[in-house]
Design a protein around this motif. Structure first.
Motif, short mmCIF file in Angstrom:
data_model
loop_
_atom_site.label_atom_id
_atom_site.label_comp_id
_atom_site.label_asym_id
_atom_site.label_seq_id
_atom_site.Cartn_x
_atom_site.Cartn_y
_atom_site.Cartn_z
N MET A 2 0.84 -1.18 0.00
CA MET A 2 0.00 0.00 0.00
C MET A 2 0.88 1.24 0.00
SD MET A 2 -3.00 -0.62 2.72
CE MET A 2 -4.07 -2.00 2.56
N LYS A 3 0.50 2.20 -0.77
CA LYS A 3 1.19 3.47 -0.81
C LYS A 3 0.33 4.50 -0.12
CE LYS A 3 4.63 2.19 -3.38
NZ LYS A 3 5.92 2.04 -2.87
N SER A 4 0.97 5.45 0.55
CA SER A 4 0.23 6.51 1.22
C SER A 4 0.00 7.66 0.26
CB SER A 4 0.98 6.99 2.45
OG SER A 4 0.94 5.99 3.42
N THR A 5 -1.02 8.43 0.52
CA THR A 5 -1.39 9.54 -0.32
C THR A 5 -0.67 10.79 0.13
OG1 THR A 5 -3.56 8.55 -0.53
CG2 THR A 5 -3.35 10.85 -1.19
N VAL A 6 -0.02 11.47 -0.79
CA VAL A 6 0.64 12.72 -0.47
C VAL A 6 -0.32 13.84 -0.85
CG1 VAL A 6 2.61 14.21 -0.94
CG2 VAL A 6 2.91 11.73 -0.89
N LEU A 7 -0.77 14.61 0.15
CA LEU A 7 -1.72 15.69 -0.09
C LEU A 7 -1.03 16.96 -0.57
CD1 LEU A 7 -4.14 15.28 2.94
CD2 LEU A 7 -4.46 14.51 0.60
N SER A 8 0.13 17.22 -0.04
CA SER A 8 0.94 18.36 -0.46
C SER A 8 2.36 18.02 -0.11
CB SER A 8 0.49 19.64 0.25
OG SER A 8 0.89 19.61 1.60
N SER A 9 3.25 18.96 -0.34
CA SER A 9 4.65 18.68 -0.03
C SER A 9 4.87 18.57 1.48
CB SER A 9 5.54 19.77 -0.62
OG SER A 9 5.21 21.02 -0.04
N GLU A 10 3.91 18.98 2.28
CA GLU A 10 4.10 18.95 3.72
C GLU A 10 3.13 18.03 4.46
OE1 GLU A 10 3.90 23.07 4.86
OE2 GLU A 10 6.02 23.28 4.56
N THR A 11 2.19 17.39 3.79
CA THR A 11 1.21 16.56 4.48
C THR A 11 1.18 15.16 3.87
OG1 THR A 11 -0.15 18.48 5.00
CG2 THR A 11 -1.20 16.32 5.16
N ILE A 12 1.32 14.14 4.73
CA ILE A 12 1.24 12.76 4.29
C ILE A 12 0.14 12.09 5.10
CG2 ILE A 12 2.43 10.54 4.16
CD1 ILE A 12 5.07 12.17 4.02
N THR A 13 -0.82 11.48 4.40
CA THR A 13 -1.91 10.75 5.03
C THR A 13 -1.62 9.27 4.91
OG1 THR A 13 -3.48 12.49 4.46
CG2 THR A 13 -4.40 10.34 5.05
N LEU A 14 -1.63 8.56 6.04
CA LEU A 14 -1.36 7.13 6.02
C LEU A 14 -2.58 6.35 5.55
CD1 LEU A 14 0.60 6.64 9.36
CD2 LEU A 14 1.48 7.18 7.10
N ASP A 15 -2.34 5.35 4.70
CA ASP A 15 -3.41 4.45 4.27
C ASP A 15 -3.74 3.48 5.39
OD1 ASP A 15 -3.70 5.51 1.72
OD2 ASP A 15 -2.18 4.19 0.86
N PRO A 16 -4.98 3.00 5.44
CA PRO A 16 -5.33 1.99 6.46
C PRO A 16 -4.65 0.66 6.17
CG PRO A 16 -7.20 2.43 5.01
CD PRO A 16 -6.12 3.37 4.61
N ASN A 17 -4.43 -0.12 7.22
CA ASN A 17 -3.89 -1.47 7.12
C ASN A 17 -4.80 -2.37 7.96
OD1 ASN A 17 -2.45 -3.89 7.62
ND2 ASN A 17 -0.54 -2.85 7.18
N TYR A 18 -5.34 -3.40 7.34
CA TYR A 18 -6.34 -4.24 8.00
C TYR A 18 -5.76 -5.52 8.58
CZ TYR A 18 -9.21 -1.04 5.31
OH TYR A 18 -9.75 0.10 4.78
N ARG A 19 -4.46 -5.68 8.56
CA ARG A 19 -3.83 -6.92 9.02
C ARG A 19 -4.18 -7.24 10.47
NH1 ARG A 19 2.12 -6.31 8.43
NH2 ARG A 19 1.41 -5.92 6.33
N ILE A 20 -3.97 -6.31 11.37
CA ILE A 20 -4.22 -6.56 12.80
C ILE A 20 -5.71 -6.85 13.07
CG2 ILE A 20 -4.17 -5.53 15.11
CD1 ILE A 20 -1.53 -4.20 14.29
N PRO A 21 -6.64 -6.05 12.55
CA PRO A 21 -8.05 -6.40 12.80
C PRO A 21 -8.43 -7.79 12.28
CG PRO A 21 -7.89 -4.15 11.99
CD PRO A 21 -6.52 -4.75 11.89
N PHE A 22 -7.96 -8.16 11.10
CA PHE A 22 -8.29 -9.48 10.55
C PHE A 22 -7.69 -10.61 11.38
CE2 PHE A 22 -9.09 -7.53 6.17
CZ PHE A 22 -10.46 -7.53 6.35
N VAL A 23 -6.46 -10.43 11.84
CA VAL A 23 -5.83 -11.46 12.67
C VAL A 23 -6.59 -11.61 13.99
CG1 VAL A 23 -3.75 -12.01 14.02
CG2 VAL A 23 -3.55 -11.30 11.63
N ILE A 24 -7.02 -10.50 14.57
CA ILE A 24 -7.78 -10.55 15.82
C ILE A 24 -9.13 -11.23 15.59
CG2 ILE A 24 -8.97 -9.13 17.55
CD1 ILE A 24 -6.54 -7.21 17.36
N ILE A 25 -9.80 -10.91 14.50
CA ILE A 25 -11.09 -11.54 14.20
C ILE A 25 -10.92 -13.04 14.00
CG2 ILE A 25 -12.94 -11.71 12.48
CD1 ILE A 25 -12.61 -8.61 12.12
N ILE A 26 -9.91 -13.44 13.24
CA ILE A 26 -9.66 -14.87 13.02
C ILE A 26 -9.31 -15.57 14.33
CG2 ILE A 26 -8.07 -16.52 11.92
CD1 ILE A 26 -8.01 -14.50 9.53
N GLY A 27 -8.49 -14.91 15.16
CA GLY A 27 -8.17 -15.46 16.47
C GLY A 27 -9.40 -15.60 17.34
#
Length: 126
Positions: free
Chosen positions: A1-26
């Motif tokens: 996954m790549k994060s979205t760069v809004l401007s030269s000074e702002t970086i928004t992180l993309d979501p990552n669903y790994r931990i929620p899915f592992v917890i649900i499976i557990g």
């Protein structure tokens, strides 16, 4: 996954669903042994899954900003940070950071690679 760069000074992180899915499976596996405890774990995983979709972390040149949808709910100026750590490599699951007057723990439901890069860029470790 790549994060979205809004401007030269702002970086928004993309979501990552790994931990929620592992917890649900557990939780599903646990519910085979203990139904109530398994259900609680599954609900916690679902909660994190929803939070991964709703909560956004944005790194600006002066602060880490936390958004719920489009609304800024919290700002953490880097100047107040004393230390930070990402726990449990190579599978990062928890971000810890200490400000002058408080300590914060955030589950890593965001792109962990970009998170580390932004922390190293904006918040030099003590």
């Amino acid at each position: 996954m790549k994060s979205t760069v809004l401007s030269s000074e702002t970086i928004t992180l993309d979501p990552n669903y790994r931990i929620p899915f592992v917890i649900i499976i557990g939780g599903i596996a646990l519910s085979l042994l203990q139904i109530i405890l398994g259900a609680v774990v599954i609900l916690f995983g679902i909660f994190l899954l929803i939070q991964a979709n709703i909560i956004k972390l944005k790194f600006t040149s002066i602060a880490l900003e936390v958004y719920r949808g489009e609304k800024n709910i919290r700002t953490f100026p880097y100047i107040e940070w004393e230390n930070w750590e990402i726990f449990w490599q190579p599978v990062p699951i928890l971000l810890y950071f200490k400000e002058v007057n408080s300590i914060h723990f955030i589950p890593i439901i965001f792109d962990a690679i970009t998170l580390r890069e932004c922390l190293e860029k904006y918040c030099k470790k003590a």
